[in-house]
Design an enzyme around this catalytic site. Structure first.
Site, short mmCIF file in Angstrom:
data_model
loop_
_atom_site.label_atom_id
_atom_site.label_comp_id
_atom_site.label_asym_id
_atom_site.label_seq_id
_atom_site.Cartn_x
_atom_site.Cartn_y
_atom_site.Cartn_z
N ARG A 179 0.79 -1.05 -0.09
CA ARG A 179 -0.04 0.12 -0.04
C ARG A 179 0.89 1.21 -0.08
O ARG A 179 0.72 2.13 -0.79
CB ARG A 179 -1.08 -0.04 1.25
N ASP A 308 -3.21 -16.27 -2.10
CA ASP A 308 -3.59 -15.67 -3.27
C ASP A 308 -2.57 -15.08 -4.17
O ASP A 308 -1.85 -15.32 -5.12
CB ASP A 308 -4.86 -14.62 -2.97
C1 DMJ Z 1 -5.67 -5.63 -0.87
O1 DMJ Z 1 -4.82 -5.04 0.03
C2 DMJ Z 1 -4.88 -6.29 -1.87
O2 DMJ Z 1 -5.58 -6.59 -3.06
C3 DMJ Z 1 -4.54 -7.67 -1.50
O3 DMJ Z 1 -3.71 -8.57 -2.27
C4 DMJ Z 1 -5.68 -8.38 -0.89
N1 DMJ Z 1 -6.57 -7.30 -0.03
C5 DMJ Z 1 -6.71 -6.45 -0.48
C6 DMJ Z 1 -8.21 -6.26 -1.07
O4 DMJ Z 1 -9.19 -7.07 -0.90
#
Ligand code: DMJ
Length: 545
Positions: A179, A308
């Site tokens: 972020r 993921d």
């Molecule tokens: C985000 O911070 C990023 O996309 C991360 O990979 C997964 N979680 C959140 C959004 O859902």
């Protein structure tokens, strides 16, 4: 009304291929109307425009009528330009609605949470996670892309005057990297403003202590003021997705600064994971130990939380590096084969393709909303020269992610869906009471963006448009901001949670904007790769062969 019964759903999906069975006028009219509704706004406007032109020429060929209109040029102008106006605003409208949504979210943040991590829009206050202005930094490139200059300049000035990383605070390595570091790097690339690069470098250096572990697999938490790092209190494990989804950002930092230490530490993690035993056909467990460097909690495989973005970053690092790092590609291709072999199934009622989980060889038909990043990633891979059947799977999964929204009463997806494997009359998507919340997550609109860019099929835009309207209807808070909700199945009381996640501005609204924009050169996927928080970073030029 949502959810459509199985009969409704089938009649909608089959209407195209079986329209020849409709043999009376009423059905033909309904079928025509349905087809008309399936066209995008732009297509409809274009047809209306053509009809208007034909009508105009027809009218002008009747002298008695044109005689009466003589001198009323304004009327002719209206007839000629009206449809043109509709045509030209067809796609602009949607862009403006996203921009309005951003402005509304920002209004709340600015009024009640300025410089803090997250807005609490119902209580008109803020929440602090790291105390680093998370929402503000996550939003910088979105504002730049949307052309919100005034808002951008104000935020930039806060970064210059107020943002300091010299703080005695524990931050999560992964969240801070994707972020904040990602947000700063992307802001630097879009604007050329050195301030963002200096801040990125400062932060990158302060995160490096996380990698000082016996195994070189980083700890989850770092104190950026003290330069110390540690795992969570209850374990010495790190999450697999977290340690393998910080690479794009650290590699880019080395690329920009010509200082190799950032890239070295994250490349080392990938090398270790590459040769680690305990995978199943390329699928990885969810935890890795920072002492031993081995997988733990083996035998559980998911494309959702905790694993993921491992898969996402294999492909994206390969693309970032100019498609030269073969082991990344090898791991990615093998993993997708593993997904196809172990995790892909179809629902009983409507044959929707979904991704489940595997727990010690037992299949669980559970899919996190997070998994909806996968259609986009598969499409990006297929577009980058990987097998065409990746795109076929992407198309099917995209439909499922769309249904995860469409089959809910609010038109918003739950956090977790269970899929029905029974071929009965029931629904495809089953939601357990504890999984009914929606956190304003981006994954589905992210994938819609990729799918539209690569196919130009306007249904993907329409699906994104429906989602945006549902966000506006059920999560928009009067006075400013959007909120996560507790229950996507209750349109009367969706249960506001009083939290606006930073990724709603950093990702969700950005991907919606890019989905509706006709400018395919804006952040071209030939030139940029998006990190897992939607921050675009440049693809490096391929080295000469
Ligand atoms: C985000 O911070 C990023 O996309 C991360 O990979 C997964 N979680 C959140 C959004 O859902």
């Amino acid at each position: 009304m949502y959810p459509p019964s199985r009969k409704d759903f089938i009649s909608v999906t089959l209407s195209d291929s079986h329209s020849h069975t409709y043999n009376n006028g009423k059905h033909r009219r309904q079928s025509c109307w349905r087809k008309w509704k399936q066209l995008s706004r732009l297509q409809r406007s274009f047809i209306l425009f053509l009809l208007a032109v034909v009508l105009l020429f027809g009218l002008l060929s009747y002298p008695s009528i044109t005689e009466r209109w003589r001198g009323k040029q304004w009327l002719n102008l209206m007839i000629l330009c009206g449809p043109l106006l509709v045509v030209s605003t067809g796609s602009v409208d949607r862009l403006e609605v996203v921009r309005d949504a951003f402005r509304h979210a920002w209004k709340g943040y600015k009024a009640y949470a300025w410089g803090h991590d997250e807005l609490k829009p119902i209580s008109k206050s803020f929440g602090e996670w790291f105390g680093l202005g998370l929402t503000l930094i996550d939003s910088l490139d979105t504002m730049w892309i949307m052309g919100l200059k005034e808002e951008f300049v104000e935020a930039r000035n806060w970064v210059e005057k107020e943002l300091s990383f010299n703080k005695n605070v524990d931050v999560n390595l992964f969240e801070t990297t994707i972020r904040i570091l990602g947000g700063l790097l992307s802001a630097y690339h879009l604007t050329g403003d050195q301030l963002f690069l200096e801040k990125a470098k400062d932060l990158g250096s302060r995160l490096l202590p996380a990698f000082k572990t016996p195994s070189k697999i980083p700890f989850s938490d770092v104190n950026i003021g003290k330069g110390t790092a540690h795992p969570p209190r209850w374990t010495s494990d790190s999450t697999l997705a977290e340690v393998t989804s910080i690479q794009l950002e650290f590699r880019e930092l080395s690329h920009l600064t010509q200082e190799p230490q950032y890239q070295e530490v994250v490349d080392e993690v990938m090398k270790l994971v590459h040769k680690l035993p305990g995978k199943q056909d390329g699928l990885v467990p969810m935890f890795i130990n920072t002492n031993s460097g081995q997988f733990t909690h083996k035998g559980v495989f998911t494309l959702g939380a905790r694993a993921d973005s491992y898969y996402e970053y294999l492909l994206k690092q390969w693309i970032q590096g100019g498609k030269t790092e073969d082991s990344l590609l090898e791991d990615y291709l093998q993993a997708i084969e593993g997904v196809k072999k172990h995790l892909v199934r179809k629902t009983g009622p409507s044959r929707l393709t979904f991704i489940g989980e595997l727990s010690h060889n037992r299949f669980n038909p559970k899919m996190d909303h997070l998994v909806c990043f996968l259609p986009g990633t598969l499409a990006l891979g297929a577009h980058s020269g990987l097998p065409g059947d990746h795109m076929d799977l992407a198309v099917q999964l995209m439909e499922t992610c769309h249904q995860m929204y469409k089959q809910m009463e609010t038109g918003l997806s739950p956090e977790i869906s269970h899929f029905s494997l029974q071929a009965s009359d029931g629904l495809d998507v089953v939601v357990k009471p504890a999984d009914r919340h929606n956190l304003l997550r981006p994954e589905t609109v992210e994938s819609l963006f990729y799918m539209y860019r690569f196919t130009k099929d306007t249904k993907y835009r329409d699906w994104g448009w429906e989602i945006l309207q549902s966000f506006n209807k059920y999560t928009k808070v009067p006075g400013g901001g959007y909120t996560s909700i507790n229950n996507v199945r209750d349109p009367v009381n969706p249960g506001p949670r009083d939290k606006m996640e930073s990724f709603f501005l950093g990702e969700t609204l950005k991907y919606l904007y890019l989905l509706f924009s006709d400018d395919m050169e804006m952040l071209s996927l030939e030139k940029y790769v998006f990190n897992t928080e939607a921050h675009p970073l440049p693809i490096w030029p391929s080295p000469p062969k």
